[in-house]
Design a protein around this motif. Structure first.
Motif, PDB file in Angstrom:
ATOM      1  N   TRP A 118       0.828  -1.206   0.000  1.00 48.75           N
ATOM      2  CA  TRP A 118       0.000   0.000   0.000  1.00 48.75           C
ATOM      3  C   TRP A 118       0.863   1.256   0.000  1.00 48.75           C
ATOM      4  N   LEU A 119       1.989   1.229   0.678  1.00 45.33           N
ATOM      5  CA  LEU A 119       2.872   2.393   0.711  1.00 45.33           C
ATOM      6  C   LEU A 119       3.420   2.709  -0.677  1.00 45.33           C
ATOM      7  N   MET A 120       3.809   1.675  -1.421  1.00 39.38           N
ATOM      8  CA  MET A 120       4.326   1.880  -2.773  1.00 39.38           C
ATOM      9  C   MET A 120       3.226   2.356  -3.732  1.00 39.38           C
ATOM     10  N   VAL A 121       2.031   1.809  -3.579  1.00 34.47           N
ATOM     11  CA  VAL A 121       0.911   2.245  -4.422  1.00 34.47           C
ATOM     12  C   VAL A 121       0.588   3.708  -4.151  1.00 34.47           C
ATOM     13  N   LEU A 122       0.632   4.099  -2.887  1.00 36.13           N
ATOM     14  CA  LEU A 122       0.387   5.499  -2.538  1.00 36.13           C
ATOM     15  C   LEU A 122       1.421   6.416  -3.181  1.00 36.13           C
ATOM     16  N   SER A 123       2.670   5.986  -3.237  1.00 35.11           N
ATOM     17  CA  SER A 123       3.712   6.786  -3.879  1.00 35.11           C
ATOM     18  C   SER A 123       3.396   7.032  -5.347  1.00 35.11           C
ATOM     19  N   THR A 124       2.938   6.000  -6.045  1.00 31.70           N
ATOM     20  CA  THR A 124       2.571   6.156  -7.455  1.00 31.70           C
ATOM     21  C   THR A 124       1.400   7.111  -7.615  1.00 31.70           C
ATOM     22  N   CYS A 125       0.376   6.964  -6.781  1.00 22.97           N
ATOM     23  CA  CYS A 125      -0.815   7.804  -6.901  1.00 22.97           C
ATOM     24  C   CYS A 125      -0.486   9.278  -6.680  1.00 22.97           C
ATOM     25  N   VAL A 126       0.322   9.560  -5.656  1.00 20.90           N
ATOM     26  CA  VAL A 126       0.665  10.952  -5.351  1.00 20.90           C
ATOM     27  C   VAL A 126       1.511  11.555  -6.471  1.00 20.90           C
ATOM     28  N   SER A 127       2.534  10.831  -6.925  1.00 23.00           N
ATOM     29  CA  SER A 127       3.339  11.338  -8.038  1.00 23.00           C
ATOM     30  C   SER A 127       2.492  11.505  -9.290  1.00 23.00           C
ATOM     31  N   GLY A 128       1.518  10.598  -9.493  1.00 24.81           N
ATOM     32  CA  GLY A 128       0.639  10.693 -10.652  1.00 24.81           C
ATOM     33  C   GLY A 128      -0.162  11.976 -10.670  1.00 24.81           C
ATOM     34  N   VAL A 129      -0.619  12.423  -9.494  1.00 22.44           N
ATOM     35  CA  VAL A 129      -1.357  13.694  -9.425  1.00 22.44           C
ATOM     36  C   VAL A 129      -0.475  14.846  -9.887  1.00 22.44           C
ATOM     37  N   PHE A 130       0.779  14.847  -9.451  1.00 24.67           N
ATOM     38  CA  PHE A 130       1.666  15.969  -9.745  1.00 24.67           C
ATOM     39  C   PHE A 130       2.143  15.987 -11.207  1.00 24.67           C
ATOM     40  N   VAL A 131       2.178  14.840 -11.869  1.00 21.01           N
ATOM     41  CA  VAL A 131       2.665  14.820 -13.258  1.00 21.01           C
ATOM     42  C   VAL A 131       1.533  14.750 -14.266  1.00 21.01           C
ATOM     43  N   ALA A 132       0.276  14.616 -13.832  1.00 20.26           N
ATOM     44  CA  ALA A 132      -0.851  14.536 -14.761  1.00 20.26           C
ATOM     45  C   ALA A 132      -1.046  15.872 -15.458  1.00 20.26           C
ATOM     46  N   ARG A 133      -1.254  15.811 -16.747  1.00 23.72           N
ATOM     47  CA  ARG A 133      -1.505  17.013 -17.540  1.00 23.72           C
ATOM     48  C   ARG A 133      -2.832  16.929 -18.294  1.00 23.72           C
ATOM     49  N   ASP A 134      -3.694  16.015 -17.873  1.00 25.75           N
ATOM     50  CA  ASP A 134      -5.074  15.988 -18.334  1.00 25.75           C
ATOM     51  C   ASP A 134      -5.952  15.715 -17.122  1.00 25.75           C
ATOM     52  N   VAL A 135      -7.202  16.183 -17.166  1.00 23.40           N
ATOM     53  CA  VAL A 135      -8.039  16.124 -15.976  1.00 23.40           C
ATOM     54  C   VAL A 135      -8.448  14.692 -15.631  1.00 23.40           C
ATOM     55  N   ILE A 136      -8.515  13.802 -16.630  1.00 26.85           N
ATOM     56  CA  ILE A 136      -8.884  12.415 -16.353  1.00 26.85           C
ATOM     57  C   ILE A 136      -7.793  11.740 -15.522  1.00 26.85           C
ATOM     58  N   SER A 137      -6.528  11.898 -15.959  1.00 27.54           N
ATOM     59  CA  SER A 137      -5.420  11.323 -15.192  1.00 27.54           C
ATOM     60  C   SER A 137      -5.345  11.942 -13.805  1.00 27.54           C
ATOM     61  N   PHE A 138      -5.499  13.273 -13.744  1.00 24.77           N
ATOM     62  CA  PHE A 138      -5.431  13.961 -12.454  1.00 24.77           C
ATOM     63  C   PHE A 138      -6.479  13.414 -11.502  1.00 24.77           C
ATOM     64  N   TYR A 139      -7.722  13.356 -11.953  1.00 18.08           N
ATOM     65  CA  TYR A 139      -8.796  12.912 -11.071  1.00 18.08           C
ATOM     66  C   TYR A 139      -8.638  11.448 -10.690  1.00 18.08           C
ATOM     67  N   THR A 140      -8.183  10.612 -11.636  1.00 18.35           N
ATOM     68  CA  THR A 140      -7.991   9.188 -11.347  1.00 18.35           C
ATOM     69  C   THR A 140      -6.947   8.995 -10.258  1.00 18.35           C
ATOM     70  N   PHE A 141      -5.793   9.633 -10.404  1.00 18.35           N
ATOM     71  CA  PHE A 141      -4.744   9.509  -9.378  1.00 18.35           C
ATOM     72  C   PHE A 141      -5.185  10.159  -8.065  1.00 18.35           C
ATOM     73  N   PHE A 142      -5.890  11.290  -8.161  1.00 18.54           N
ATOM     74  CA  PHE A 142      -6.363  12.015  -6.983  1.00 18.54           C
ATOM     75  C   PHE A 142      -7.266  11.125  -6.141  1.00 18.54           C
ATOM     76  N   GLU A 143      -8.196  10.428  -6.784  1.00 13.64           N
ATOM     77  CA  GLU A 143      -9.113   9.548  -6.063  1.00 13.64           C
ATOM     78  C   GLU A 143      -8.440   8.240  -5.663  1.00 13.64           C
ATOM     79  N   ALA A 144      -7.562   7.732  -6.525  1.00 10.59           N
ATOM     80  CA  ALA A 144      -6.894   6.460  -6.218  1.00 10.59           C
ATOM     81  C   ALA A 144      -6.039   6.567  -4.966  1.00 10.59           C
ATOM     82  N   SER A 145      -5.545   7.761  -4.654  1.00 14.52           N
ATOM     83  CA  SER A 145      -4.713   7.924  -3.452  1.00 14.52           C
ATOM     84  C   SER A 145      -5.506   7.657  -2.171  1.00 14.52           C
TER      85      SER A 145
END
Length: 371
Positions: A118-145
């Motif tokens: 879970w700790l590693m998955v959280l790392s991916t989700c948080v980094s995903g929010v910061f590198v997303a440049r479309d709203v679908i990716s942003f929202y997906t990572f934002f909620e997945a965290s």
């Protein structure tokens, strides 16, 4: 491909942890977190916009890394990229991850493999929010965290962990639904005006200011419903002290250092460029709530006897200052807010690590016993 590798490294680490045994989970997680950190540093070294003349505190000057078409007919593409601010927040996330692994080395005694996954998955989700440049990716990572955060709190937290985990999940999930409606509305209006569907953040932030002041006001309200809870902004802060108090050390570090920054980053990426008229009109009102949160949380800190709750309430106060910096609507305020995001992440994360070490030795969070 470098940003995709940044997101995949923690996921690969999680998969390897899942295939390995309980004893090896900690070592694999530590190696994977250091590998992710090394890769993030490599990306930072390649970033061309570090010079003072090109340093930017506004979306626009960015390195678009890759675009992966999902449904080209409706403009759905997964776009990754970084600007100077998002890259700093990525570095904050990956620098703290090895510290979270080490801080949990002896504290987590049962279900270690699951915890580090879970700790590693959280790392991916948080980094995903910061590198997303479309709203679908942003929202997906934002909620997945929410998912790894929920399970880390619900399984490895304190005696009241069940109540804390559900409160954390419900507060943040329900608010995010309003944010999704706002982003979908802007995308729909963009398609109506241009005849082209696009979910790219750059396209939507360019188009949204052309909407009427009343439309921007409703969009601002909906975005705040999702982002102010995450910050958290008074009076939507009540989930945070309970979650901090019940979370394991690594969970508290992540909640304080990076999870809260998702809300501030959302304000920076969406609210300021999308709804400038509404921010000018309602910024002072939002600022009043931020000031109330600063003073209210500080007064609670003054009389708090639980050291973990003290740091948690101090975070509410600190985040109020960061929101005020964003609402200042000038370069100095924006720079100060970004600096606050980083300094609060390192300082509060370090405090929670220290508290974790104290609790592991003395099994008490009462200041009267350990002060």
């Amino acid at each position: 491909m470098s940003l995709w590798i940044l997101l995949l490294l923690p996921l690969v680490t999680a998969a390897v942890i899942g295939l390995g045994g309980e004893r090896r989970a900690r070592s694999i997680a530590l190696v994977g977190s250091f590998a992710t950190l090394a890769w993030a540093v490599f990306i930072a070294m390649q970033f061309p916009h570090w010079s003072a003349e090109q340093w930017l505190y506004w979306p626009g000057l960015e390195q678009v890394e890759d675009q992966f078409p999902v449904l080209p007919g409706i403009g759905l593409r997964l776009i990754l990229g970084v600007d100077s601010v998002s890259l700093l927040l990525v570095l904050l996330n990956v620098i703290l991850m090895p510290a979270c692994v080490l801080g949990s080395w002896t504290a987590i005694k049962e279900r270690r493999r699951e915890f580090y996954i879970w700790l590693m998955v959280l790392s991916t989700c948080v980094s995903g929010v910061f590198v997303a440049r479309d709203v679908i990716s942003f929202y997906t990572f934002f909620e997945a965290s929410l998912v790894p955060g929920f399970f880390m709190l619900a399984i490895y937290g304190g005696p009241d962990r069940r109540h804390a985990s559900f409160k954390f999940f419900i507060y943040t999930f329900v608010g995010s639904l309003f944010m999704l409606l706002a982003l979908a509305y802007v995308a729909w209006q963009h398609a109506e005006a241009t005849g082209i569907w696009s979910f790219a953040i750059s396209d939507l932030t360019t188009f949204a200011p052309t909407l009427s002041a009343s439309e921007q006001g409703w969009i601002l309200l909906a975005l705040l419903a999702g982002l102010a809870v995450k910050v958290p902004l008074f009076p939507l802060h009540t989930w945070l002290p309970l979650a901090h108090n019940q979370a394991p050390t690594a969970g508290s570090v992540n909640f304080a250092a990076v999870i809260l920054k998702l809300g501030l980053y959302g304000l920076y990426v969406f609210v300021l460029p999308m709804t400038p008229l509404a921010v000018v009109e309602w910024g002072s009102t939002i600022g009043v709530f931020a000031v109330i949160g600063i003073i209210y949380a500080a007064l609670i800190c003054w009389v708090q006897t639980d050291v973990k709750k003290l740091i948690a309430y101090s975070s509410v106060s600190h985040m109020g200052f960061a929101v005020l910096g964003l609402l200042a609507l000038n370069p100095i305020g924006l720079q100060g807010s970004v600096f606050y995001m980083l300094s609060h992440g390192f300082a509060t994360g370090g405090l929670f690590l220290c508290i974790g070490m104290m609790y592991e030795r003395y099994h008490s969070k009462d200041l009267s016993e350990i002060g």
